[in-house]
Write a protein that holds these residues in place. Structure first.
Motif, PDB file in Angstrom:
ATOM      1  N   SER A   1     -15.193   7.414  -7.706  1.00 53.10           N
ATOM      2  CA  SER A   1     -14.112   6.552  -8.216  1.00 53.10           C
ATOM      3  C   SER A   1     -12.754   7.156  -7.894  1.00 53.10           C
ATOM      4  CB  SER A   1     -14.199   6.356  -9.722  1.00 53.10           C
ATOM      5  OG  SER A   1     -15.501   6.383 -10.154  1.00 53.10           O
ATOM      6  N   THR A   2     -12.658   8.475  -8.034  1.00 55.34           N
ATOM      7  CA  THR A   2     -11.379   9.127  -7.774  1.00 55.34           C
ATOM      8  C   THR A   2     -10.983   8.963  -6.312  1.00 55.34           C
ATOM      9  OG1 THR A   2     -11.814  10.703  -9.529  1.00 55.34           O
ATOM     10  CG2 THR A   2     -10.166  11.344  -7.919  1.00 55.34           C
TER      11      THR A   2
ATOM     12  N   VAL B   1      -9.775   5.468  -5.887  1.00 62.15           N
ATOM     13  CA  VAL B   1      -8.442   5.297  -6.472  1.00 62.15           C
ATOM     14  C   VAL B   1      -7.380   5.910  -5.557  1.00 62.15           C
ATOM     15  CG1 VAL B   1      -6.932   5.971  -8.390  1.00 62.15           C
ATOM     16  CG2 VAL B   1      -9.250   5.170  -8.855  1.00 62.15           C
ATOM     17  N   ILE B   2      -7.632   7.148  -5.110  1.00 66.93           N
ATOM     18  CA  ILE B   2      -6.645   7.814  -4.257  1.00 66.93           C
ATOM     19  C   ILE B   2      -6.464   7.018  -2.956  1.00 66.93           C
ATOM     20  CG2 ILE B   2      -6.149   9.904  -2.919  1.00 66.93           C
ATOM     21  CD1 ILE B   2      -7.487  11.503  -5.174  1.00 66.93           C
TER      22      ILE B   2
ATOM     23  N   ALA C   1      -6.951   3.846  -2.456  1.00 67.72           N
ATOM     24  CA  ALA C   1      -6.208   2.614  -2.742  1.00 67.72           C
ATOM     25  C   ALA C   1      -4.715   2.904  -2.867  1.00 67.72           C
ATOM     26  CB  ALA C   1      -6.737   1.976  -4.031  1.00 67.72           C
ATOM     27  N   PHE C   2      -4.382   3.948  -3.578  1.00 65.49           N
ATOM     28  CA  PHE C   2      -2.970   4.273  -3.771  1.00 65.49           C
ATOM     29  C   PHE C   2      -2.316   4.686  -2.454  1.00 65.49           C
ATOM     30  CE2 PHE C   2      -1.496   4.131  -8.225  1.00 65.49           C
ATOM     31  CZ  PHE C   2      -2.659   3.672  -8.825  1.00 65.49           C
TER      32      PHE C   2
ATOM     33  N   VAL D   1      -1.854   1.569  -0.259  1.00 62.26           N
ATOM     34  CA  VAL D   1      -0.750   0.773  -0.797  1.00 62.26           C
ATOM     35  C   VAL D   1       0.587   1.449  -0.506  1.00 62.26           C
ATOM     36  CG1 VAL D   1       0.299   0.067  -2.972  1.00 62.26           C
ATOM     37  CG2 VAL D   1      -2.091  -0.444  -2.517  1.00 62.26           C
TER      38      VAL D   1
END
Lengths: 169, 249, 482
Positions: free
Chosen positions: A14-15, A18-19, A21-22, A25
C-alpha cells in the motif's frame, strides 16, 4: 506466513502504491494543464467512493468472523491467570499440545496485558488484565515448546520485566 | 529526581517480595479436586468420582465448632433453597476437616442444619490421613486454639463443576449472596466475567447481575453520553447570539 | 513573495503577534519532548546507561507534551487563519495560551518531581498506585488546566464564528438540503465540527478527573472499564481533532499553491456532518483487547474507524490528488512539505486502519506497530503540516523568501531522518516488539537494534530541524517588529 508478516507486506505494498500515486501526480502537476480538469476528475469521485466503501464493507465482514472474542462451547482446559505488579501467577504452567486452552485473566492491582509469544518471539494473541473483571482468551497450541508471556500494558517501573512462561508438551 | 530513584528502588523491592509469595499462593483453581476417599453417611466414595457425577459445592466444617460453622452453613442452606427455586441443580457436600469427627457427629450436624432437600445434601468425613492432602489442595488453613481446643478457620465454599474441576474458591468471613450466585453459575460452566463484589458507590457502565449471570447497562453509561448532549445545548446557545449587523443574510 | 496567503490575518496585529510568539515558543518547546523521545530510543538501544530509571518518566512527558504542543499549535494556526473571516478575541487567545503553558509546566513537575510516570493516558488505577500524593494532584490538575485552556479557546472561536454565521450554515445544511444560502468556506465548517467534538471530549475529561478526585477524597472505588472508556474518548478524540484542525486550514490554503480553491458543497457537507456523528465512536478500537467490553461495541468501533478512513480517502486525499494533477502547482518548500505530509498521513492511515481491524489488533495491539502508525500520521502528517504553514507564515511576515537549497537538501534530510525513525517502529511491529518497554527482554532482542537505528535517525532529523527552526525564528522575529 504469520499474520504479522502478511500485514507488513500488505502495508509495504500500500505504501508503494501511495508513494507512486503521489509521485505521478506530482510530476503531472509540473506539465501544462491537460484537457482533464479538476471538475472531470471530481465527477469520478463517486465511483472511487463506492469502490472504497465496498472494499471496507467486505473487510469489515471478513474481520468479524475472525475475532478473538470467546463464543459458546467449552475449552479443553482452563488456566487461571492473575496479573499483578510485576508478575503473573498461572494455575498451571504446562499444557498439552493440540488442546484448546482457555486463559481466564484477572488483575490484582492495576491493568496489565497478557501477551502470548511463541518461542520464535511472535505474538500469538493477547488480552487485557483489568482489575475487577475476568477476560477469557482461547488459544490452541499446535507446536510443543516454551511459550513466553509478557505484560503488554504499561503497569509501572518494572513493566518490562513482567513475564512468565508456559510449556507445551 | 531523588524521589524517583527512591521509589523505583522501593517498587523493585516490593515487587521482589510479592513474587516470593507466588509459590505459596500457587494455586488452587482449575485443577481436579484431589482424589481422597470420603466417608458419607451411607456410603464410602472417592471425592473425585463423587464430584464428577454432578456439579458440587463443597464446604468445610466440623461438628464441635462454636464459631462460624453452623451460622454459615445455615446461611448457605437458605441461599441454596433460593437458588433451587431458580432451577439450579447441584449437590452440596459438607466435609469435616477435624480428625475427631465421626459418622455420628456428622449425622448430628446434618440434623442441626436440616436442609429442605435432603437428597442433595451430603455430610461426611475425609479419610484421616488424607485431610492434609485435601486442605492443601484448596489452600485451606486452620490452627488449633490450645486453650479452647477449637479450630480457627475461615468459612470456605469450593465450587466444583461436573468435570470434577475446582472453578471457584471463596474463602472469607462475609461471603455475600452475590458471590454465592457466582459460584452457582461457575459450577454449571456458565462463565462469570466479574470477580469483585459490586461496590455500591462505584459508578460503572455495566453492573453484573450475579443472580441472572448477566451484565446490565448501568447509569454510568450516561456519563459517556451526557457531555454530547450538554455540548449540543451549549453550541445551540453559542450560535443564538446576536449576529454582527450587516453580515446576517 | 509571489503569493500572499495570509495577508488578512497578518494585518491583525494582536492575533498575528500572539500567534508568532506561540509558534516560536512551540518550535523551541518541541525540542523537550523530542529529546525525551530520542532518550527513550537511546535507552532501549542500549546507547545510554545512566537514565534508565527515568525511561517511563520520559515516556509520560513525551506523550503529554507532544500532544499538548501540537494540539495548541493547531488551534493557534486555526485561530490565525480564521481571523480572515471572523474575529477571535486576542485577550481570550492569550489567556488560553497562558493556561496551556502553565498546564504543561505543571505536568512536567508532576511527572519528574511528583514521580507520576503513568503514561500519557494515566490508565486507571495506575495513577492511584504510583507517584507522590502531591504529584497525583498536580498531575490531574495539569490535565484540568490544559482542558480549561482549550475549552475557553474553543468556545471563543465558536462565538467568533457564531457572530457571523448561523449553526445550520456552518454545518453546511443548506448544501445538504439543496437550499440557497450564502457560501461557507470549508475551513469554517471543518473548524465548527472539530471544535464541537473537542468541547465534548474536554467535558468527558472533566468527568474523568472528577471521578479521580472523588476516589482520592473518599473511599469510592472506580470502575476500571468505565475509566478506560473515558480516558480514550478524551485522548483519542483530542489527537484525532488535532489533525482535523489542521485539515481545516489545509482546505483553505493548499489549493492556493495551484491558484485554485476547494469549494464547499453537498458531498463535503455530508461527509463532515457524518464525521461529527462517528468520531466519538472510533475510540472503541483502543478497547478491542478488553474482551469484557460488549462485542457489539467492538464492532461499532471497527465500523466507525473504517468510516473515518473512507471519509479521509474519498474526500481529502482524493481531492488533493485530483487538484494537484490538474493544476500547475507552485512547488516551494511549504507546498512540497504539505503534499508529502498528506502522503504520510495516508501511509500512516493505512497502517492505522489495518490495526483497527479486530483480528489484526489481537496480534498487533501494544506492539511498536501502534507508535509506528500514529507517528506517521501525527508527526510526519499533522505536525509537519503545521510546520509547513509556519514556514509560509514566516516568509510572509518577514518578506524573506526561501533559499533553493531548502528544497534540495533540507527537505530530503528531514524526510530521511523521519522515515528512518518511523521504519524502525514498523519493523518492531513486524517482530511483535512491545511498545513502552524500557529494556527489551532477550527473547525480543531485535527491538534493541531497531531502537539504536531509530536513535541515529532522530539525530539526522534533529540536524535538519535545528536549521529549520533557526530560519523560522529569525523570520518570526523580523515579522513581529514590523
Amino acid at each position: 506466513m504469520k499474520l504479522q508478516t502478511t500485514i507488513f507486506v500488505i502495508w509495504i505494498i500500500s505504501t508503494v502504491i501511495v508513494i507512486a500515486a503521489f509521485v505521478v501526480v506530482y510530476l503531472h502537476s509540473k506539465v501544462k494543464p491537460s484537457s482533464i480538469t479538476y471538475e472531470i476528475i471530481n465527477s469520478r469521485r463517486f465511483k472511487f467512493f463506492y469502490i472504497v466503501v465496498i472494499l471496507f464493507l467486505a473487510l469489515f465482514f471478513v474481520a468479524l468472523s475472525y475475532t478473538p472474542y470467546t463464543r459458546e462451547g467449552k475449552a479443553d482446559e482452563i488456566i487461571g491467570v492473575k496479573a499483578r505488579m510485576f508478575s503473573f501467577v498461572l494455575t498451571k504452567d504446562t499444557v498439552d499440545c493440540g488442546k484448546l486452552i482457555e486463559f481466564r485473566v484477572a488483575a490484582e492491582d492495576v491493568t496489565h496485558g497478557f501477551g502470548m509469544y511463541d518461542s520464535a518471539g511472535t505474538l500469538l494473541g493477547q488480552v487485557q488484565a483489568m482489575p475487577g473483571y475476568i477476560n477469557r482468551l482461547r488459544i490452541q497450541f499446535d507446536t510443543p515448546g516454551k511459550y513466553n508471556i509478557f505484560c503488554l500494558e504499561y503497569c509501572g517501573s518494572q513493566h518490562h520485566q513482567m513475564k512468565t512462561s508456559l510449556i507445551v508438551k | 529526581m531523588k524521589a524517583a530513584t527512591l521509589s523505583a528502588v522501593l517498587i523493585f523491592f516490593l515487587a521482589a517480595s510479592v513474587s516470593a509469595q507466588t509459590d505459596e499462593e500457587k494455586k488452587f483453581l482449575y485443577r481436579e479436586v484431589p482424589d481422597v476417599s470420603i466417608q458419607l453417611l451411607n456410603r464410602r466414595a472417592s471425592l473425585l468420582a463423587f464430584c464428577k457425577e454432578e456439579p458440587t459445592i463443597i464446604s468445610l466444617a466440623y461438628s464441635r465448632c462454636a464459631g462460624i460453622c453452623y451460622p454459615f452453613l445455615l446461611t448457605l442452606r437458605d441461599n441454596l433453597a433460593e437458588a433451587e427455586k431458580e432451577e439450579k441443580k447441584f449437590r452440596v457436600l459438607i466435609i469435616s476437616f477435624d480428625e475427631k469427627d465421626t459418622q455420628e457427629n456428622m449425622q448430628t450436624m446434618a440434623g442441626a442444619i436440616h436442609p429442605q432437600n435432603t437428597s442433595r445434601w451430603f455430610f461426611g468425613t475425609i479419610e484421616r490421613s488424607q485431610i492434609k492432602t485435601f486442605t492443601q489442595a484448596v489452600g485451606f488453613t486452620f490452627t488449633l486454639d490450645s486453650l479452647s481446643g477449637q479450630l480457627n478457620h475461615p468459612p470456605i465454599v469450593i465450587g466444583v463443576n461436573g468435570d470434577g474441576t475446582i472453578v471457584r474458591i471463596v474463602k472469607k468471613f462475609d461471603i455475600s449472596n452475590n458471590e454465592l450466585w457466582q459460584v452457582y453459575h461457575e459450577i454449571e460452566d456458565e462463565f462469570v466475567p466479574f470477580y469483585k463484589e459490586n461496590i455500591a458507590t462505584s459508578i460503572s457502565c455495566f453492573t453484573y447481575d450475579s443472580r441472572k449471570g448477566k451484565f446490565i447497562v448501568s447509569w454510568g453509561m450516561l456519563l459517556l453520553y451526557t457531555p454530547a448532549i450538554l455540548v449540543a445545548i451549549l453550541v445551540w446557545r453559542i450560535f443564538s447570539i446576536k449576529k454582527i449587523a450587516g453580515v446576517q443574510k | 513573495m509571489e503569493q500572499t496567503f495570509f495577508s488578512e490575518p497578518i494585518q491583525n496585529k494582536g492575533i498575528r503577534n500572539t500567534t508568532l510568539v506561540w509558534f516560536s515558543l512551540s518550535l523551541v518547546l518541541f525540542l523537550v519532548p523530542a529529546a525525551f523521545g530520542f532518550l527513550m530510543r537511546s535507552i532501549q538501544g542500549n546507547l545510554l546507561q545512566d537514565s534508565h530509571h527515568l525511561f517511563y518518566h520520559f515516556l509520560t512527558s513525551h506523550g503529554l507534551l507532544m500532544v499538548g504542543i501540537w494540539f495548541t499549535s493547531a488551534m493557534a494556526l486555526l485561530t490565525f487563519s480564521l481571523s480572515k473571516y471572523v474575529k477571535p478575541r486576542v485577550g481570550m487567545y492569550i489567556v488560553s495560551l497562558s493556561l496551556i503553558v502553565v498546564g504543561a509546566l505543571m505536568s512536567l513537575w508532576a511527572v519528574f518531581i511528583g514521580d507520576m510516570a503513568t503514561g500519557w493516558y494515566f490508565l486507571y488505577p495506575l495513577p492511584m498506585r504510583i507517584g507522590t500524593a502531591t504529584g497525583r494532584i498536580v498531575f490531574l490538575s495539569s490535565i484540568g488546566v490544559l482542558g480549561v485552556g482549550w475549552l475557553l479557546w474553543s468556545i471563543d472561536l465558536l462565538l467568533a464564528i457564531a457572530k457571523k454565521y448561523t449553526l445550520p450554515e456552518t454545518l453546511g445544511w443548506h448544501y445538504i438540503f439543496g437550499e440557497s444560502g450564502r457560501e461557507v468556506p470549508p475551513i469554517i465548517m471543518i473548524a465548527v465540527v472539530s471544535l464541537i467534538a473537542i468541547i465534548v471530549c474536554i467535558l468527558i475529561a472533566v468527568i474523568l478527573l472528577l471521578l479521580y478526585l472523588l476516589e482520592i477524597a473518599s473511599s469510592v472505588v472506580n470502575d476500571a472499564l468505565l475509566m478506560k472508556n473515558l480516558v480514550f474518548v478524551f485522548g483519542h478524540t483530542v489527537a484525532n481533532m488535532n489533525l482535523y484542525l489542521v485539515i481545516a486550514v489545509f482546505y483553505e490554503y493548499f489549493p492556493k499553491f495551484g491558484g485554485g480553491e476547494f469549494k464547499n458543497g453537498r458531498m463535503l457537507a455530508i461527509v463532515w456532518n457524518s464525521v461529527l456523528g462517528i468520531v466519538l465512536f472510533a475510540y472503541f478500537h483502543h478497547l478491542y483487547m478488553d474482551f469484557i467490553q460488549p462485542t457489539v461495541v467492538q464492532y461499532i468501533g471497527q465500523f466507525a474507524s473504517y468510516g473515518a478512513g473512507v471519509a479521509a480517502a474519498t474526500f481529502t486525499i482524493f481531492s488533493v490528488l485530483a487538484f494537484v494533477s490538474t493544476h500547475k502547482m507552485n512547488w516551494n518548500f511549504s507546498s512540497l512539505l504539505l503534499f508529502i505530509s498528506v502522503a504520510m498521513w495516508t501511509i500512516g492511515g493505512v497502517a492505522a486502519l489495518i490495526d483497527a481491524t479486530i483480528p489484526v489488533n489481537f496480534k498487533m495491539h501494544n506492539t511498536l506497530w501502534v507508535p509506528a502508525h500514529f507517528h506517521t500520521y501525527y508527526f510526519t502528517g499533522a505536525a509537519t503540516m503545521i510546520l509547513s504553514f509556519m514556514w509560509t507564515i514566516a516568509c510572509e511576515v518577514s518578506g524573506a523568501g526561501e533559499q533553493p537549497w531548502m528544497k534540495k537538501f533540507l527537505l530530503p534530510l528531514l524526510l530521511a531522518g523521519a522515515s528512518g525513525f518511523l521504519l524502525m517502529f514498523y519493523f518492531g511491529g513486524l517482530h511483535s516488539i512491545p511498545r513502552r518497554y524500557e529494556v527489551y527482554p532477550v527473547e525480543l532482542s531485535e527491538g534493541t537494534a531497531y531502537a539504536k537505528a531509530a536513535a541515529y535517525s532522530i539525530l539526522l532529523f534533529f540536524a535538519g530541524y535545528i536549521v529549520f527552526m533557526g530560519m523560522v525564528l529569525k523570520r518570526f522575529l523580523r515579522g513581529m517588529k514590523t
